[in-house]
Design a protein around this motif. Structure first.
Motif, PDB file in Angstrom:
ATOM      1  N   CYS A 239       0.834  -1.208   0.000  1.00 59.43           N
ATOM      2  CA  CYS A 239       0.000   0.000   0.000  1.00 59.43           C
ATOM      3  C   CYS A 239       0.868   1.256   0.000  1.00 59.43           C
ATOM      4  CB  CYS A 239      -0.920   0.024   1.206  1.00 59.43           C
ATOM      5  SG  CYS A 239      -2.135  -1.284   1.211  1.00 59.43           S
ATOM      6  N   PRO A 240       1.692   1.432  -1.022  1.00 58.27           N
ATOM      7  CA  PRO A 240       2.703   2.490  -0.973  1.00 58.27           C
ATOM      8  C   PRO A 240       2.134   3.901  -0.873  1.00 58.27           C
ATOM      9  CG  PRO A 240       2.571   1.512  -3.167  1.00 58.27           C
ATOM     10  CD  PRO A 240       1.738   0.660  -2.272  1.00 58.27           C
ATOM     11  N   LYS A 241       0.892   4.090  -1.325  1.00 63.07           N
ATOM     12  CA  LYS A 241       0.367   5.462  -1.326  1.00 63.07           C
ATOM     13  C   LYS A 241      -0.621   5.707  -0.192  1.00 63.07           C
ATOM     14  CE  LYS A 241       0.568   4.474  -6.130  1.00 63.07           C
ATOM     15  NZ  LYS A 241      -0.255   3.822  -7.144  1.00 63.07           N
ATOM     16  N   ALA A 242      -0.808   4.732   0.661  1.00 61.78           N
ATOM     17  CA  ALA A 242      -1.948   4.839   1.580  1.00 61.78           C
ATOM     18  C   ALA A 242      -1.602   5.356   2.967  1.00 61.78           C
ATOM     19  CB  ALA A 242      -2.616   3.473   1.701  1.00 61.78           C
ATOM     20  N   LYS A 243      -2.548   6.114   3.492  1.00 64.70           N
ATOM     21  CA  LYS A 243      -2.557   6.423   4.912  1.00 64.70           C
ATOM     22  C   LYS A 243      -3.281   5.234   5.544  1.00 64.70           C
ATOM     23  CE  LYS A 243      -2.662  10.626   7.289  1.00 64.70           C
ATOM     24  NZ  LYS A 243      -3.044  11.975   7.463  1.00 64.70           N
ATOM     25  N   ILE A 244      -2.696   4.631   6.569  1.00 63.70           N
ATOM     26  CA  ILE A 244      -3.284   3.402   7.111  1.00 63.70           C
ATOM     27  C   ILE A 244      -3.878   3.623   8.501  1.00 63.70           C
ATOM     28  CG2 ILE A 244      -2.860   0.971   7.705  1.00 63.70           C
ATOM     29  CD1 ILE A 244      -0.562   0.989   5.699  1.00 63.70           C
TER      30      ILE A 244
END
Lengths: 576, 169
Positions: free
Chosen positions: A294-299
């Motif tokens: 999930c390289p672009k995600a805020k988790i």
């Protein structure tokens, strides 16, 4: 009331509402079995191997969310339980294992059937106890049930020396329901401001994704998960352990994710800008290469276990506590911020997802000559209307059930996800069938896995359990063969199952019905016949395509966007 | 921070058998090292106090704290590393002491405020208390004097000020 140690154990189990014990007697627990003989409220299920007892208790717990209880003797009794305890531990399943120990005077003397039960099980359980005095038996049982069933559940072992269960020594019995364990703290509630903040992040997403796991099933939060997902109209994927928590037949469901997850679920994971992880632990079979996860995600991560937070993937916002409670609050805060959602962006995101879905990644080449294993599961799903409890062993057949048996309800899918224990399926089906005697329980297995706990066919006969065993027989340890084909240039070292028994006759010799299906044209009718035997166990040996592989596949250590698709999904195997 | 760094951790644990092996087992099972560990009862018989030192990255140590806290027998746990705290370690050292070396040994023990606690015709046994660096500096200063036996307690730690590691309710 004055009771012996054995009677205290039985009374304690009654107070905890235990209705089934799975076990096997032996020297160190004979006093307990004698007390159990007199007890009417608790039914004992005699397995044929202690490993079967642990898996059966585990299957029972997974099916009905109550702790499974096991009773075994010292030495080999408890060592045979090790695999089953570790299986339950990896998947956070509540279980109580009571093991006899040699009398206190012999402990440490290498006595007959002595093994250091607490030492052996320490790293594979949530907690364990060795009882030292009669007075602490009742309190220890209460503590064990509290620890096994609260927070992140797990197995608890109680080792009890034989002399403490002596029927002739009686002491006062009192069962204190409200026992405090000062060193055991569970955080169940999260700060409301943190939940509100999470709702704001969720509603600011342009490419959101929800990823939920077994924790949702353990905290019985399926309804809450559905409510939130529906409110937001966001896409959702489930882990192997989380299947059924969100209905597979719903349009917002993208299928399972991870190593054998769907193209759309994995691509959506890779591209999303906000990821909501619910009761999931970022297992390596889910994440693939953690650097590309999930390289672009805020988790945002919801979990009851603080040590799951940022263990494998650094998360941006954590909510620690009971998933059910947090999801409820998150839903109410999300309805407050729902107006902030960028609907155009979400529509665009859904369009993108629909384009991935058009890959039809679970399609496979149909055949009139050989039975395709996928078609067996699809037919099972149709015939059972997707309502059965399905247990599995480990390997290709397990993945095919996960992919093609579209579970719509929680607790229906029972498999060993974390430890990956072959031999789990049949005994687990025993537990599930006892928990729900009127429901249909199907064990999907393979000819390699089923032989690991085949002796439990005998238990099934004794208790009249009408389990349906569907054996996907490809004469190979399929998943091993698949890896050898892909990564070892087709050198099939020890993956061919030579000297396979005649399973139909084997089942018959155990007193059950045996069937063989080897032609695609007979599949549906014969399966229907098998499922229609309401009161008998039927072992269906299905001779399947030897060369079929599980697709899609992410090779270990690769990213979600680097999937191998089935040859039938595209012209060639394509690196997406 | 991806570099290994020294972490000193304080624990309150139930004084039950198995507690120590649970903690030691966690370290080996999860691939951490224990550099040193000390355990002793507290004024409350049912509770033991432990101090342990490990080398790991900050990210690993925060995971370690959570894993330790998760153990049912652990009552409270704290990483003392980044707060002001006091550390002490005790050293018992038996060294060869020839006639020629006796004056030098006496001088060194005085400089380090150590004490000679046992004497034979060929050896001195010395006791020294202090932070780990002081212990190491003393051993280093002995130069060519031959060490016969070296016993260290491992570090003990306590936070400065009025705060204490409490039994969480």
């Amino acid at each position: 009331m004055k009771l012996s140690g054995s009677e205290i154990i039985i009374e304690s189990l009654k107070k905890e509402g235990v209705d089934y014990i799975f076990g096997y007697p032996g020297g160190a627990v004979l006093h307990i079995y004698d007390a159990l003989f007199a007890a009417k409220d608790i039914k004992h299920v005699l397995v044929r191997h202690e490993q079967g007892a642990t898996h059966a208790a585990d299957g029972y717990a997974r099916a009905c969310n109550k702790p499974g209880v096991v009773l075994v003797t010292s030495g080999p009794g408890i060592t045979n339980c090790v695999t089953g305890i570790a299986t339950a531990h990896m998947d956070s399943i509540p279980m109580i294992v009571i093991s006899g120990q040699v009398s206190r005077q012999y402990v440490g003397s290498d006595a007959f059937q002595e093994a250091d039960a607490t030492g052996i099980t320490r790293p594979i359980c949530k907690h364990n106890f060795l009882i030292n005095d009669r007075e602490s038996i009742a309190d220890t049982f209460r503590k064990a049930f509290i620890i096994a069933t609260t927070g992140r559940p797990g197995p608890v072992i109680i080792d009890i020396p034989k002399d403490l269960t002596d029927p002739n020594v009686k002491i006062d019995f009192e069962y204190k329901k409200n026992i405090k364990i000062r060193s055991y703290k569970i955080k169940t509630n999260e700060d409301e401001n943190k939940i509100e903040e999470a709702a704001k992040i969720l509603c600011s997403a342009k490419k959101p994704m929800i990823y939920s796991g077994g924790g949702v099933i353990l905290s019985k939060a399926s309804k809450e998960l559905i409510k939130l997902t529906k409110l937001l109209n966001y896409p959702i994927t489930n882990t192997l352990m989380g299947l059924g928590a969100y209905p597979s037949s719903d349009d917002q469901f993208l299928g399972m994710l991870g190593m054998h997850g769907t193209y759309e679920a994995n691509m959506a994971m890779h591209d999303c800008d906000v990821l909501l992880a619910v009761g999931a632990r970022f297992d390596d079979r889910v994440t693939g290469d953690t650097k590309q996860f999930c390289p672009k995600a805020k988790i945002i991560h919801i979990d009851i276990d603080p040590s799951s937070i940022s263990k494998i993937i650094e998360v941006d916002h954590s909510l620690i506590g009971d998933t059910k409670k947090i999801l409820r609050k998150l839903t109410s805060f999300s309805s407050k911020y729902k107006k902030n959602i960028n609907r155009t962006a979400i529509e665009k995101w859904w369009k993108k997802i629909k384009s991935w879905q058009r890959k039809n990644c679970l399609s496979y080449k149909k055949s009139k000559e050989v039975i395709k294993p996928q078609s067996v599961i699809e037919t099972l799903h149709t015939l059972s209307k997707g309502k059965s409890f399905v247990t599995s062993d480990v390997g290709q057949h397990q993945m095919w059930v996960a992919q093609y048996y579209k579970f719509d309800k929680p607790n229906r899918w029972i498999n060993s996800g974390g430890l990956g224990t072959m031999g789990f399926g049949l005994p687990a089906a025993i537990g599930a069938q006892l928990a729900y005697p009127k429901e249909q329980v199907i064990c999907v297995t393979g000819e390699a896995s089923i032989l690991m706990c085949i002796q439990e066919l005998s238990t099934c006969l004794q208790y009249g359990l009408p389990i349906k065993i569907i054996n996907l027989n490809n004469r190979y340890m399929g998943m091993v063969r698949q890896w050898q084909e892909f990564f070892y240039e087709g050198r099939y070292a020890m993956s061919y199952m030579d000297a396979i028994p005649n399973f139909a006759k084997l089942a018959e010799s155990f007193g059950h019905i045996g069937m063989v299906i080897d032609k695609p044209e007979n599949l549906e009718n014969d399966l229907k016949t098998a499922l229609n035997h309401k009161n008998r166990l039927v072992f269906v040996d299905v001779i399947t395509d030897q060369t079929e592989n599980v697709y899609p596949m992410i090779v270990s250590g690769k990213g979600h966007h680097e999937m191998h698709l089935a040859p039938s999904a595209n012209e060639d195997i394509e690196l997406a | 921070m991806n570099e290994d760094k020294r972490h000193i951790v304080s624990l309150l644990v139930e004084n039950e058998f198995g507690s120590l092996s649970r903690i030691a087992g966690l370290f080996s099972a999860r691939g951490y090292n224990i550099h040193c560990l000390s355990v002793a009862p507290t004024s409350d018989d049912s509770i033991s106090r432990m101090t342990l030192v490990t080398y790991c990255t900050d990210a690993k140590s925060s995971q370690l704290m959570k894993q330790l806290d998760k153990l049912v027998d652990v009552i409270n746990v704290k990483d003392l590393t980044d707060e002001t705290h006091i550390e002490r370690e005790m050293l018992l050292l038996k060294v060869k002491s020839t006639l020629k070396q006796r004056d030098e040994l006496k001088r060194l023990t005085d400089i380090f405020r150590a004490r000679i606690i046992d004497v034979t015709d060929t050896t001195y046994t010395i006791e020294l208390t202090g932070p780990t660096e002081k212990i190491l500096a003393f051993i280093d200063s002995l130069g060519k004097i031959k060490i016969v036996e070296q016993v260290r307690s491992g570090a003990l730690g306590i936070s400065r000020g009025s705060e204490s590691l409490e039994i969480k309710k």
